[in-house]
Write a protein that holds these residues in place. Structure first.
Motif, mmCIF file in Angstrom:
data_model
loop_
_atom_site.group_PDB
_atom_site.id
_atom_site.type_symbol
_atom_site.label_atom_id
_atom_site.label_comp_id
_atom_site.label_asym_id
_atom_site.label_seq_id
_atom_site.Cartn_x
_atom_site.Cartn_y
_atom_site.Cartn_z
ATOM 1 N N ILE A 3 0.867 -1.167 0.000
ATOM 2 C CA ILE A 3 0.000 0.000 0.000
ATOM 3 C C ILE A 3 0.906 1.220 0.000
ATOM 4 C CG2 ILE A 3 -1.687 1.358 1.281
ATOM 5 C CD1 ILE A 3 -2.744 -1.269 2.453
ATOM 6 N N ILE A 4 0.761 2.054 -1.019
ATOM 7 C CA ILE A 4 1.578 3.259 -1.153
ATOM 8 C C ILE A 4 0.678 4.467 -0.943
ATOM 9 C CG2 ILE A 4 3.180 4.549 -2.602
ATOM 10 C CD1 ILE A 4 4.096 1.652 -2.040
ATOM 11 N N THR A 5 0.814 5.137 0.212
ATOM 12 C CA THR A 5 0.056 6.364 0.435
ATOM 13 C C THR A 5 0.839 7.514 -0.196
ATOM 14 O OG1 THR A 5 1.079 6.704 2.598
ATOM 15 C CG2 THR A 5 -1.017 5.528 2.561
ATOM 16 N N GLY A 6 0.102 8.491 -0.692
ATOM 17 C CA GLY A 6 0.769 9.576 -1.420
ATOM 18 C C GLY A 6 1.358 9.048 -2.719
ATOM 19 N N GLY A 7 0.723 8.023 -3.266
ATOM 20 C CA GLY A 7 1.286 7.315 -4.413
ATOM 21 C C GLY A 7 0.922 7.851 -5.782
ATOM 22 N N SER A 8 0.245 8.982 -5.835
ATOM 23 C CA SER A 8 -0.195 9.468 -7.145
ATOM 24 C C SER A 8 0.817 10.365 -7.847
ATOM 25 C CB SER A 8 -1.528 10.219 -7.007
ATOM 26 O OG SER A 8 -1.351 11.394 -6.235
ATOM 27 N N ARG A 9 1.893 10.736 -7.128
ATOM 28 C CA ARG A 9 2.901 11.588 -7.780
ATOM 29 C C ARG A 9 4.215 11.539 -7.006
ATOM 30 N NH1 ARG A 9 0.975 17.570 -5.952
ATOM 31 N NH2 ARG A 9 -0.293 16.850 -4.222
ATOM 32 N N GLY A 10 5.227 12.101 -7.600
ATOM 33 C CA GLY A 10 6.520 12.254 -6.941
ATOM 34 C C GLY A 10 7.137 10.962 -6.443
ATOM 35 N N ILE A 11 7.678 11.021 -5.229
ATOM 36 C CA ILE A 11 8.364 9.873 -4.647
ATOM 37 C C ILE A 11 7.418 8.694 -4.480
ATOM 38 C CG2 ILE A 11 9.526 9.014 -2.559
ATOM 39 C CD1 ILE A 11 10.706 11.864 -2.265
ATOM 40 N N ILE A 28 -2.400 1.978 -4.767
ATOM 41 C CA ILE A 28 -2.013 3.387 -4.739
ATOM 42 C C ILE A 28 -3.113 4.156 -4.014
ATOM 43 C CG2 ILE A 28 -1.698 5.461 -6.164
ATOM 44 C CD1 ILE A 28 0.683 3.616 -6.350
ATOM 45 N N ALA A 29 -2.724 4.942 -3.020
ATOM 46 C CA ALA A 29 -3.688 5.743 -2.272
ATOM 47 C C ALA A 29 -3.249 7.200 -2.283
ATOM 48 C CB ALA A 29 -3.788 5.245 -0.827
ATOM 49 N N ALA A 30 -4.210 8.081 -2.488
ATOM 50 C CA ALA A 30 -3.985 9.527 -2.429
ATOM 51 C C ALA A 30 -5.346 10.184 -2.262
ATOM 52 C CB ALA A 30 -3.289 10.029 -3.686
ATOM 53 N N ARG A 31 -5.351 11.434 -1.855
ATOM 54 C CA ARG A 31 -6.624 12.123 -1.604
ATOM 55 C C ARG A 31 -7.427 12.371 -2.873
ATOM 56 N NH1 ARG A 31 -4.569 16.925 2.010
ATOM 57 N NH2 ARG A 31 -2.742 16.447 0.818
ATOM 58 N N SER A 32 -6.764 12.656 -3.983
ATOM 59 C CA SER A 32 -7.462 13.016 -5.211
ATOM 60 C C SER A 32 -7.803 11.782 -6.042
ATOM 61 C CB SER A 32 -6.583 13.950 -6.053
ATOM 62 O OG SER A 32 -7.124 14.104 -7.334
ATOM 63 N N LYS A 33 -9.100 11.543 -6.198
ATOM 64 C CA LYS A 33 -9.548 10.399 -7.001
ATOM 65 C C LYS A 33 -9.045 10.513 -8.437
ATOM 66 C CE LYS A 33 -13.585 7.780 -8.357
ATOM 67 N NZ LYS A 33 -15.004 7.541 -8.180
ATOM 68 N N ILE A 34 -9.045 11.718 -8.976
ATOM 69 C CA ILE A 34 -8.579 11.922 -10.350
ATOM 70 C C ILE A 34 -7.107 11.558 -10.490
ATOM 71 C CG2 ILE A 34 -8.154 13.681 -12.126
ATOM 72 C CD1 ILE A 34 -10.733 15.083 -11.081
ATOM 73 N N GLU A 35 -6.281 11.996 -9.535
ATOM 74 C CA GLU A 35 -4.854 11.683 -9.590
ATOM 75 C C GLU A 35 -4.601 10.187 -9.386
ATOM 76 O OE1 GLU A 35 -2.354 14.179 -7.183
ATOM 77 O OE2 GLU A 35 -3.222 16.004 -8.019
ATOM 78 N N VAL A 36 -5.377 9.562 -8.496
ATOM 79 C CA VAL A 36 -5.243 8.116 -8.285
ATOM 80 C C VAL A 36 -5.559 7.374 -9.580
ATOM 81 C CG1 VAL A 36 -6.256 6.125 -7.097
ATOM 82 C CG2 VAL A 36 -5.662 8.158 -5.804
ATOM 83 N N GLU A 37 -6.667 7.717 -10.209
ATOM 84 C CA GLU A 37 -7.061 7.054 -11.455
ATOM 85 C C GLU A 37 -6.027 7.262 -12.552
ATOM 86 O OE1 GLU A 37 -10.971 8.633 -12.130
ATOM 87 O OE2 GLU A 37 -11.883 7.260 -10.677
ATOM 88 N N SER A 38 -5.486 8.466 -12.647
ATOM 89 C CA SER A 38 -4.466 8.761 -13.645
ATOM 90 C C SER A 38 -3.205 7.925 -13.409
ATOM 91 C CB SER A 38 -4.129 10.252 -13.621
ATOM 92 O OG SER A 38 -3.072 10.542 -14.508
ATOM 93 N N THR A 39 -2.802 7.807 -12.163
ATOM 94 C CA THR A 39 -1.614 7.017 -11.825
ATOM 95 C C THR A 39 -1.825 5.546 -12.148
ATOM 96 O OG1 THR A 39 -0.991 8.585 -10.104
ATOM 97 C CG2 THR A 39 -0.041 6.379 -9.958
ATOM 98 N N VAL A 40 -2.998 5.026 -11.832
ATOM 99 C CA VAL A 40 -3.296 3.624 -12.151
ATOM 100 C C VAL A 40 -3.203 3.413 -13.657
ATOM 101 C CG1 VAL A 40 -5.114 1.868 -12.164
ATOM 102 C CG2 VAL A 40 -4.642 3.169 -10.076
ATOM 103 N N GLN A 41 -3.736 4.340 -14.433
ATOM 104 C CA GLN A 41 -3.661 4.225 -15.892
ATOM 105 C C GLN A 41 -2.202 4.254 -16.371
ATOM 106 O OE1 GLN A 41 -6.119 3.517 -18.131
ATOM 107 N NE2 GLN A 41 -7.296 3.200 -16.277
ATOM 108 N N ASP A 42 -1.389 5.116 -15.774
ATOM 109 C CA ASP A 42 0.024 5.227 -16.148
ATOM 110 C C ASP A 42 0.801 3.953 -15.842
ATOM 111 O OD1 ASP A 42 -0.358 7.838 -16.957
ATOM 112 O OD2 ASP A 42 0.606 8.726 -15.188
ATOM 113 N N LEU A 43 0.464 3.295 -14.734
ATOM 114 C CA LEU A 43 1.287 2.186 -14.250
ATOM 115 C C LEU A 43 0.672 0.803 -14.442
ATOM 116 C CD1 LEU A 43 2.521 3.713 -10.863
ATOM 117 C CD2 LEU A 43 3.692 3.719 -13.071
#
Length: 70
Positions: A3-11, A28-43
Protein backbone atom coordinates in the motif's frame (compact mmCIF):
# COMPACT_ATOMS: atom_id res chain seq x y z
CA UNK A 1 0.72 -6.45 -1.57
CA UNK A 2 2.13 -2.99 -0.99
CA UNK A 3 0.00 0.00 0.00
CA UNK A 4 1.58 3.26 -1.15
CA UNK A 5 0.06 6.36 0.43
CA UNK A 6 0.77 9.58 -1.42
CA UNK A 7 1.29 7.32 -4.41
CA UNK A 8 -0.19 9.47 -7.14
CA UNK A 9 2.90 11.59 -7.78
CA UNK A 10 6.52 12.25 -6.94
CA UNK A 11 8.36 9.87 -4.65
CA UNK A 12 5.22 7.87 -3.86
CA UNK A 13 4.55 7.20 -7.53
CA UNK A 14 8.20 6.22 -8.08
CA UNK A 15 8.06 3.83 -5.11
CA UNK A 16 4.86 2.29 -6.45
CA UNK A 17 6.43 1.85 -9.88
CA UNK A 18 9.51 0.20 -8.33
CA UNK A 19 7.35 -2.26 -6.40
CA UNK A 20 5.37 -3.05 -9.56
CA UNK A 21 8.54 -3.64 -11.56
CA UNK A 22 9.61 -6.18 -8.94
CA UNK A 23 6.31 -8.01 -9.40
CA UNK A 24 4.46 -6.79 -6.32
CA UNK A 25 0.76 -6.09 -6.32
CA UNK A 26 0.23 -2.44 -5.40
CA UNK A 27 -2.54 -0.29 -3.99
CA UNK A 28 -2.01 3.39 -4.74
CA UNK A 29 -3.69 5.74 -2.27
CA UNK A 30 -3.98 9.53 -2.43
CA UNK A 31 -6.62 12.12 -1.60
CA UNK A 32 -7.46 13.02 -5.21
CA UNK A 33 -9.55 10.40 -7.00
CA UNK A 34 -8.58 11.92 -10.35
CA UNK A 35 -4.85 11.68 -9.59
CA UNK A 36 -5.24 8.12 -8.28
CA UNK A 37 -7.06 7.05 -11.45
CA UNK A 38 -4.47 8.76 -13.65
CA UNK A 39 -1.61 7.02 -11.82
CA UNK A 40 -3.30 3.62 -12.15
CA UNK A 41 -3.66 4.23 -15.89
CA UNK A 42 0.02 5.23 -16.15
CA UNK A 43 1.29 2.19 -14.25
CA UNK A 44 -1.22 -0.58 -14.97
CA UNK A 45 0.93 -2.23 -17.64
CA UNK A 46 3.67 -2.86 -15.05
CA UNK A 47 1.75 -5.36 -12.90
CA UNK A 48 -1.37 -5.66 -10.75
CA UNK A 49 -2.40 -2.26 -9.38
CA UNK A 50 -5.47 -0.72 -7.83
CA UNK A 51 -6.14 2.88 -6.86
CA UNK A 52 -8.18 4.04 -3.89
CA UNK A 53 -8.92 7.66 -3.06
CA UNK A 54 -7.95 7.99 0.61
CA UNK A 55 -7.46 10.77 3.11
CA UNK A 56 -4.96 9.14 5.49
CA UNK A 57 -5.99 11.55 8.25
CA UNK A 58 -9.47 9.97 8.36
CA UNK A 59 -9.83 6.62 10.11
CA UNK A 60 -12.81 5.58 7.98
CA UNK A 61 -10.81 6.19 4.77
CA UNK A 62 -7.86 4.16 6.05
CA UNK A 63 -10.13 1.28 7.05
CA UNK A 64 -11.69 1.38 3.59
CA UNK A 65 -8.24 1.38 1.99
CA UNK A 66 -7.19 -1.73 3.91
CA UNK A 67 -10.48 -3.54 3.26
CA UNK A 68 -10.39 -2.85 -0.49
CA UNK A 69 -6.74 -3.84 -0.68
CA UNK A 70 -7.31 -7.16 1.04
Amino acid sequence: MAIITGGSRGIGKAVGKAFLQEGARVAIAARSKIEVESTVQDLKQESEIIGIATDASKEVDVKNLVEQTL
